[in-house]
Design a protein around this motif. Structure first.
Motif, PDB file in Angstrom:
ATOM      1  N   THR A 179     -26.829 -34.419 -59.479  1.00 16.79           N
ATOM      2  CA  THR A 179     -27.998 -33.586 -59.746  1.00 16.79           C
ATOM      3  C   THR A 179     -28.720 -34.152 -60.954  1.00 16.79           C
ATOM      4  N   GLY A 180     -29.916 -33.667 -61.162  1.00 12.53           N
ATOM      5  CA  GLY A 180     -30.692 -34.146 -62.299  1.00 12.53           C
ATOM      6  C   GLY A 180     -32.015 -33.427 -62.389  1.00 12.53           C
ATOM      7  N   VAL A 181     -32.969 -34.076 -63.031  1.00 15.76           N
ATOM      8  CA  VAL A 181     -34.290 -33.502 -63.277  1.00 15.76           C
ATOM      9  C   VAL A 181     -35.353 -34.506 -62.855  1.00 15.76           C
ATOM     10  N   ALA A 182     -36.405 -34.005 -62.213  1.00 21.01           N
ATOM     11  CA  ALA A 182     -37.547 -34.852 -61.862  1.00 21.01           C
ATOM     12  C   ALA A 182     -38.333 -35.148 -63.130  1.00 21.01           C
ATOM     13  N   LYS A 183     -38.501 -36.432 -63.441  1.00 25.62           N
ATOM     14  CA  LYS A 183     -39.243 -36.827 -64.640  1.00 25.62           C
ATOM     15  C   LYS A 183     -40.718 -37.061 -64.351  1.00 25.62           C
ATOM     16  N   SER A 184     -41.070 -37.038 -63.079  1.00 28.47           N
ATOM     17  CA  SER A 184     -42.461 -37.087 -62.639  1.00 28.47           C
ATOM     18  C   SER A 184     -42.523 -36.360 -61.303  1.00 28.47           C
ATOM     19  N   ASP A 185     -43.713 -36.123 -60.795  1.00 32.23           N
ATOM     20  CA  ASP A 185     -43.821 -35.521 -59.465  1.00 32.23           C
ATOM     21  C   ASP A 185     -43.188 -36.486 -58.466  1.00 32.23           C
ATOM     22  N   VAL A 186     -42.358 -35.937 -57.580  1.00 29.91           N
ATOM     23  CA  VAL A 186     -41.684 -36.758 -56.576  1.00 29.91           C
ATOM     24  C   VAL A 186     -42.214 -36.376 -55.205  1.00 29.91           C
ATOM     25  N   SER A 230     -43.077 -38.321 -50.940  1.00 32.93           N
ATOM     26  CA  SER A 230     -42.628 -39.367 -50.021  1.00 32.93           C
ATOM     27  C   SER A 230     -43.062 -40.751 -50.491  1.00 32.93           C
ATOM     28  N   SER A 231     -44.069 -40.806 -51.360  1.00 29.53           N
ATOM     29  CA  SER A 231     -44.514 -42.098 -51.879  1.00 29.53           C
ATOM     30  C   SER A 231     -43.767 -42.525 -53.137  1.00 29.53           C
ATOM     31  N   GLY A 232     -42.990 -41.626 -53.737  1.00 31.29           N
ATOM     32  CA  GLY A 232     -42.177 -42.018 -54.883  1.00 31.29           C
ATOM     33  C   GLY A 232     -42.232 -41.058 -56.042  1.00 31.29           C
ATOM     34  N   GLY A 233     -41.517 -41.419 -57.099  1.00 31.44           N
ATOM     35  CA  GLY A 233     -41.427 -40.637 -58.317  1.00 31.44           C
ATOM     36  C   GLY A 233     -40.243 -41.118 -59.132  1.00 31.44           C
ATOM     37  N   GLU A 234     -39.967 -40.435 -60.232  1.00 30.60           N
ATOM     38  CA  GLU A 234     -38.843 -40.801 -61.088  1.00 30.60           C
ATOM     39  C   GLU A 234     -37.979 -39.588 -61.360  1.00 30.60           C
ATOM     40  N   VAL A 235     -36.662 -39.834 -61.409  1.00 31.24           N
ATOM     41  CA  VAL A 235     -35.709 -38.770 -61.729  1.00 31.24           C
ATOM     42  C   VAL A 235     -34.722 -39.286 -62.766  1.00 31.24           C
ATOM     43  N   ILE A 266     -41.868 -32.447 -54.932  1.00 35.78           N
ATOM     44  CA  ILE A 266     -41.078 -31.804 -55.987  1.00 35.78           C
ATOM     45  C   ILE A 266     -41.832 -31.995 -57.291  1.00 35.78           C
ATOM     46  N   ALA A 267     -42.031 -30.900 -58.021  1.00 36.36           N
ATOM     47  CA  ALA A 267     -42.801 -30.942 -59.261  1.00 36.36           C
ATOM     48  C   ALA A 267     -41.965 -31.526 -60.405  1.00 36.36           C
ATOM     49  N   THR A 310     -31.283 -49.170 -55.497  1.00 37.43           N
ATOM     50  CA  THR A 310     -31.314 -48.408 -56.751  1.00 37.43           C
ATOM     51  C   THR A 310     -32.147 -47.144 -56.619  1.00 37.43           C
ATOM     52  N   ARG A 311     -32.834 -46.984 -55.497  1.00 40.94           N
ATOM     53  CA  ARG A 311     -33.659 -45.797 -55.257  1.00 40.94           C
ATOM     54  C   ARG A 311     -32.815 -44.689 -54.638  1.00 40.94           C
ATOM     55  N   VAL A 312     -33.222 -43.453 -54.889  1.00 39.23           N
ATOM     56  CA  VAL A 312     -32.503 -42.294 -54.353  1.00 39.23           C
ATOM     57  C   VAL A 312     -33.490 -41.345 -53.669  1.00 39.23           C
ATOM     58  N   LYS A 313     -33.002 -40.717 -52.593  1.00 39.98           N
ATOM     59  CA  LYS A 313     -33.778 -39.651 -51.938  1.00 39.98           C
ATOM     60  C   LYS A 313     -33.240 -38.335 -52.476  1.00 39.98           C
ATOM     61  N   VAL A 314     -34.159 -37.450 -52.887  1.00 39.28           N
ATOM     62  CA  VAL A 314     -33.753 -36.210 -53.533  1.00 39.28           C
ATOM     63  C   VAL A 314     -34.371 -35.011 -52.828  1.00 39.28           C
ATOM     64  N   VAL A 315     -33.733 -33.870 -53.073  1.00 42.03           N
ATOM     65  CA  VAL A 315     -34.276 -32.578 -52.630  1.00 42.03           C
ATOM     66  C   VAL A 315     -34.247 -31.645 -53.838  1.00 42.03           C
ATOM     67  N   ALA A 316     -35.079 -30.618 -53.785  1.00 37.13           N
ATOM     68  CA  ALA A 316     -35.074 -29.615 -54.856  1.00 37.13           C
ATOM     69  C   ALA A 316     -33.748 -28.897 -54.823  1.00 37.13           C
ATOM     70  N   ASP A 317     -33.166 -28.680 -55.974  1.00 40.40           N
ATOM     71  CA  ASP A 317     -31.837 -28.051 -56.058  1.00 40.40           C
ATOM     72  C   ASP A 317     -31.944 -26.562 -56.267  1.00 40.40           C
TER      73      ASP A 317
END
Length: 156
Positions: free
Chosen positions: A102-109, A111-116, A135-136, A149-156
Motif C-alpha cells: 500500500t502507499g500514497v498517490a504522489k500525483s494524480d494516477v 491509465s496514462s500514468g502517475g507516481e506513487v 485516483i487523486a 518497475t511500474r505498478v498498477k494500483v487501485v484506490a485502497d
C-alpha cells in the motif's frame, strides 16, 4: 625466499585488476557453478603474497611464513567470496515485487500514468504507476499488478 610470495601476490594483483575491469573471468567458463570467484581468488592471492612477504621480513621461519600466508589467504578468499556473492545478488537489476503493498498517490494516477510512494521494505523512491480508474493525489492506494518497475494500483 621472498620471490615466491612476490610472484603470487603480483599474479593476484593482475587477476584482481582484470576482474575489476572486465568482470569475473570465471563467470564465462561456468566453473563450479559459480562456486569460484575470480575476484575472491585474486584477493586471496594478494593476501597470500603480502602476508608471506611480511612474515619473511619479520624474521619468522619460512615454514611459518607459508602457513600464516595460506591461512590468511583462505580467510580472505572466503570473506571476499561471501561479499562478492552478496553484492551480486543485491545488484541483479530485478526490482522487488510490490504486489499487495500500500502507499500514497504522489500525483494524480490514471491509465496514462502517475507516481506513487509505497510503504514497503526497500521502497524509498517513488514508482511510476497506472490505474484503470482515476485516483487523486494524496489518496491511499494498493498495488495489484507489477510490470518492470511500474505498478498498477487501485484506490485502497
Amino acid at each position: 625466499m621472498l620471490l615466491p610470495f612476490l610472484i603470487v601476490g603480483g599474479l593476484g594483483l593482475v587477476l584482481l585488476v582484470i576482474s575489476l575491469l572486465l568482470g569475473d573471468i570465471f563467470d564465462h567458463f561456468d566453473i563450479g557453478d559459480g562456486a569460484i570467484s575470480g575476484t575472491a581468488l585474486a584477493v586471496g592471492l594478494v593476501v597470500f603474497g603480502a602476508a608471506g612477504a611480511l612474515t619473511v621480513t619479520w624474521g619468522l621461519d619460512l615454514v611459518w611464513a607459508y602457513v600464516l600466508a595460506a591461512v590468511l589467504a583462505v580467510v580472505a578468499y572466503l570473506l571476499s567470496a561471501v561479499a562478492v556473492r552478496s553484492l551480486t545478488r543485491s545488484s541483479d537489476g530485478v526490482p522487488a515485487s510490490a504486489l499487495g503493498l500500500t502507499g500514497v498517490a504522489k500525483s494524480d494516477v490514471s491509465s496514462s500514468g502517475g507516481e506513487v510512494s509505497l510503504d514497503g521494505p526497500g521502497e524509498i523512491e517513488r514508482r511510476l504507476a497506472w490505474s484503470d480508474a482515476p485516483i487523486a493525489e494524496g489518496a491511499r492506494i494498493r498495488v495489484i499488478e507489477h510490470a518492470g518497475t511500474r505498478v498498477k494500483v487501485v484506490a485502497d
